[in-house]
Design a protein around this motif. Structure first.
Motif, PDB file in Angstrom:
ATOM      1  N   UNK A 208      44.600  84.521  -4.994  1.00 50.85           N
ATOM      2  CA  UNK A 208      43.827  84.079  -6.151  1.00 50.85           C
ATOM      3  C   UNK A 208      44.758  84.033  -7.369  1.00 50.85           C
ATOM      4  N   UNK A 209      44.724  82.919  -8.075  1.00 50.19           N
ATOM      5  CA  UNK A 209      45.569  82.814  -9.273  1.00 50.19           C
ATOM      6  C   UNK A 209      44.962  83.669 -10.387  1.00 50.19           C
TER       7      UNK A 209
ATOM      8  N   UNK B  69      54.605  73.079 -20.883  1.00 53.93           N
ATOM      9  CA  UNK B  69      54.450  72.801 -19.449  1.00 53.93           C
ATOM     10  C   UNK B  69      54.131  74.088 -18.678  1.00 53.93           C
ATOM     11  N   UNK B  70      53.463  73.907 -17.545  1.00 58.48           N
ATOM     12  CA  UNK B  70      53.215  75.069 -16.685  1.00 58.48           C
ATOM     13  C   UNK B  70      54.496  75.357 -15.897  1.00 58.48           C
ATOM     14  N   UNK B  71      54.903  76.593 -15.886  1.00 63.45           N
ATOM     15  CA  UNK B  71      56.105  76.991 -15.150  1.00 63.45           C
ATOM     16  C   UNK B  71      55.760  77.643 -13.813  1.00 63.45           C
ATOM     17  N   UNK B  72      54.727  78.517 -13.837  1.00 65.35           N
ATOM     18  CA  UNK B  72      54.405  79.215 -12.582  1.00 65.35           C
ATOM     19  C   UNK B  72      52.967  79.729 -12.573  1.00 65.35           C
ATOM     20  N   UNK B  73      52.505  80.010 -11.367  1.00 60.56           N
ATOM     21  CA  UNK B  73      51.186  80.626 -11.172  1.00 60.56           C
ATOM     22  C   UNK B  73      51.425  82.066 -10.727  1.00 60.56           C
ATOM     23  N   UNK B  74      50.702  82.984 -11.319  1.00 58.25           N
ATOM     24  CA  UNK B  74      50.826  84.376 -10.870  1.00 58.25           C
ATOM     25  C   UNK B  74      49.567  84.739 -10.086  1.00 58.25           C
ATOM     26  N   UNK B  75      49.780  85.209  -8.874  1.00 57.84           N
ATOM     27  CA  UNK B  75      48.633  85.562  -8.025  1.00 57.84           C
ATOM     28  C   UNK B  75      48.222  87.011  -8.273  1.00 57.84           C
ATOM     29  N   UNK B  76      47.047  87.362  -7.806  1.00 57.79           N
ATOM     30  CA  UNK B  76      46.581  88.754  -8.001  1.00 57.79           C
ATOM     31  C   UNK B  76      47.500  89.750  -7.320  1.00 57.79           C
TER      32      UNK B  76
ATOM     33  N   UNK C   7      52.589  88.007  -6.871  1.00 59.36           N
ATOM     34  CA  UNK C   7      53.524  86.950  -6.477  1.00 59.36           C
ATOM     35  C   UNK C   7      53.505  85.814  -7.495  1.00 59.36           C
ATOM     36  N   UNK C   8      54.693  85.271  -7.749  1.00 59.91           N
ATOM     37  CA  UNK C   8      54.785  84.170  -8.711  1.00 59.91           C
ATOM     38  C   UNK C   8      55.197  82.896  -7.967  1.00 59.91           C
ATOM     39  N   UNK C   9      54.522  81.798  -8.265  1.00 55.67           N
ATOM     40  CA  UNK C   9      54.843  80.540  -7.586  1.00 55.67           C
ATOM     41  C   UNK C   9      55.258  79.518  -8.647  1.00 55.67           C
ATOM     42  N   UNK C  10      56.527  79.149  -8.610  1.00 57.14           N
ATOM     43  CA  UNK C  10      57.054  78.234  -9.633  1.00 57.14           C
ATOM     44  C   UNK C  10      57.025  76.803  -9.116  1.00 57.14           C
TER      45      UNK C  10
END
Ligand code: FAD
Length: 447
Positions: free
Chosen positions: A184-185, A196-203, A206-209
């Motif tokens: 879940x983000x 700009x969006x650089x990355x999503x951080x999950x619960x 974990x970071x997804x760039x």
């Protein structure tokens, strides 16, 4: 050679997996890498059982075996949509996929038919559609490949279980190189300069760039709405339905078409699949109470319901732009027009196919973004007008919603199309006789 574009898709519903499958199929891995994040806990919207014929082209282009897809999604074939009680009570009309008349007369057939009516010929245009004839006989066969044959004058779409379609596509996309991350983000990290969006951080932390983010997060619209604050254009004054109650039932009559029946405060769908029938009541809370709508749906279902009605709320409209910064919204994250003509999955397909040739390199070229937004705007407005026309042209005076819709102002673009239609004398006589709706002038002939 430059590094591949890192594409992150947020969401694994129909939109997410259609985008992922198309990207890994049509783009070489040297051009882009595709990663998809989805949350099992949140799940998907899980409705969306009826499609348009363009879906077949999409699947064919992906190299999908039709029979395998139909088995996996419990699918059935669809020759069009039957409209019942639209226009006026007792009216019945099939909007077929395909043309009227022989193949070589398709472009002039409506005009010839209207001319014949004016000369005293009594007939229904439905009698000249192969798809309508097959639908009436509850029969389905594949169109003939011989372009001169009358059996080639129709096309077809699918009814399927949309949840199963996502699962089916996921298998293909993963096999072809898409990487799936479950989670879940929790946070979205942006570049302080560009926004700009650089990355999503999950619960999980974990970071997804990524370089380009595709927002397929459904009605939540996590990137376009929640993160970038892209505005919403509300179209509910023209498309007043804002709720749907959905209920599956045991399989009743098996029809090779969707049925749409106008009701006291909206309309009801009936979609047969292999294992059940999907039913739903799309209505406006300004004209009916929730409990009454759910009860009305249950009364009208023609086989044993398999669950309690489930309510989904929505508002007709779309994001002011679908692509902002380095984020592109596809599917419900970009907008929703009610499901009257099964156009949502079609809009997903259009967005993906427009995006592919406009995919940027590592840096986003604003001209690509503007062009994408221009194309998507046109498509949304075209379909919006097409849907409004169904409501506007009704002559029912037995319920408030129909009186409201018949009297409402329509968008200028639609008024212009109606005026064009009426300015052609022969077509004018067709409207006057109310033998048919003006399908030859449906904007762009979506279906
Ligand atoms: P969803 O299916 O909602 O997927 C959203 C995804 O985002 C999910 O995977 C979810 O887990 C993920 N997500 C969201 N938030 C997070 C987060 N924080 N972290 C991680 N993941 C997250 N369309 C048609 O073409 N034909 C129809 O007949 C039709 N009928 C419809 C009837 C109704 C009542 C409604 C409401 C819609 C209908 N549609 C129809 C539209 C269709 O359902 C959608 O267009 C289609 O399912 C695409 O949905 P989606 O993938 O955009 O969103």
């Amino acid at each position: 050679m430059s590094d591949p574009l890192d594409i992150v898709i947020l969401g694994g519903g129909t939109a997410g997996w259609m985008a992922a499958t198309a990207l890994v199929t049509f783009m070489p891995s040297s051009r882009c890498r595709v990663r998809l994040v989805e949350s099992d806990e949140i799940g998907i919207v899980g409705v969306g059982e009826a499609t348009l014929p363009q879906m077949k082209n999409f699947n064919d282009a992906l190299g999908i075996d039709e029979a395998e897809m139909m088995r996996a999604t419990k699918g059935a074939f669809k020759l069009g949509i039957e409209f019942v009680d639209w226009g006026k009570k007792g009216a019945r009309y099939i909007h077929p996929f395909g043309v009227h008349g022989p193949a070589d007369m398709a472009h002039i057939f409506h005009h010839r038919w209207v001319k014949a009516l004016r000369a005293g010929w009594e007939s229904d245009i439905q009698d000249y559609s192969f798809a309508v004839q097959a639908a009436r006989m509850r029969r389905f066969d594949f169109p003939s490949k011989d372009q001169a044959a009358i059996e080639s004058t129709f096309s077809y779409a699918y009814h399927f279980d949309a949840s199963l379609y996502s699962v089916f596509l996921r298998g293909i996309a993963e096999e072809r190189g898409a990487i799936r991350t479950e989670g879940k983000v929790r946070d979205v990290v942006r570049d302080p300069q560009s926004g700009d969006v650089r990355s999503l951080t999950l619960e999980s932390g974990q970071s997804i760039t990524g370089d380009l983010f595709i927002d397929c997060s459904g009605f939540r619209s996590i990137l376009l709405d929640k993160t970038l604050g892209v505005g919403w254009e509300d179209w509910s004054k023209w498309l007043p339905c804002d709720r749907a109650f959905a209920v599956p039932s045991e399989r009743g009559e098996f029809t090779p078409f969707t049925r749409s029946t106008a009701m006291e405060a909206g309309w009801r769908w009936r979609i047969p699949l292999q294992h059940r029938t999907g039913n739903g009541y799309v209505c406006s809370s300004s004209f009916i109470k929730d409990d009454d709508a759910a009860a009305s749906l249950l009364r009208s279902v023609d086989a044993k319901p398999l669950a309690e009605p489930r309510m989904l709320k929505f508002q007709a409209g779309r994001r002011v732009v679908s692509w902002d910064k380095n984020c592109v919204a596809v599917g419900l994250a970009s907008g929703f027009l009610e499901p009257l003509e099964s156009t949502s999955i079609y809009l997903i397909q259009v967005a993906i196919l427009q995006l592919l040739p406009l995919l940027p390199a590592k840096r986003i070229d604003p001209r690509l973004r503007d062009e994408f937004n221009r194309l998507i705007d046109m498509e949304y407005e075209r379909i919006r007008d097409f849907l409004i026309l169904h409501y506007k042209l009704n002559t029912r005076d037995d319920a408030e919603i129909w009186r409201y819709c018949a009297a409402m102002e329509v968008p200028d673009s639609l008024r212009h199309k109606i005026e064009l239609f009426l300015s052609t004398a022969e077509q004018k006589s067709a409207i006057g006789r109310r033998k048919t709706r003006p399908s030859c002038y449906m904007p762009g002939g979506v279906a």
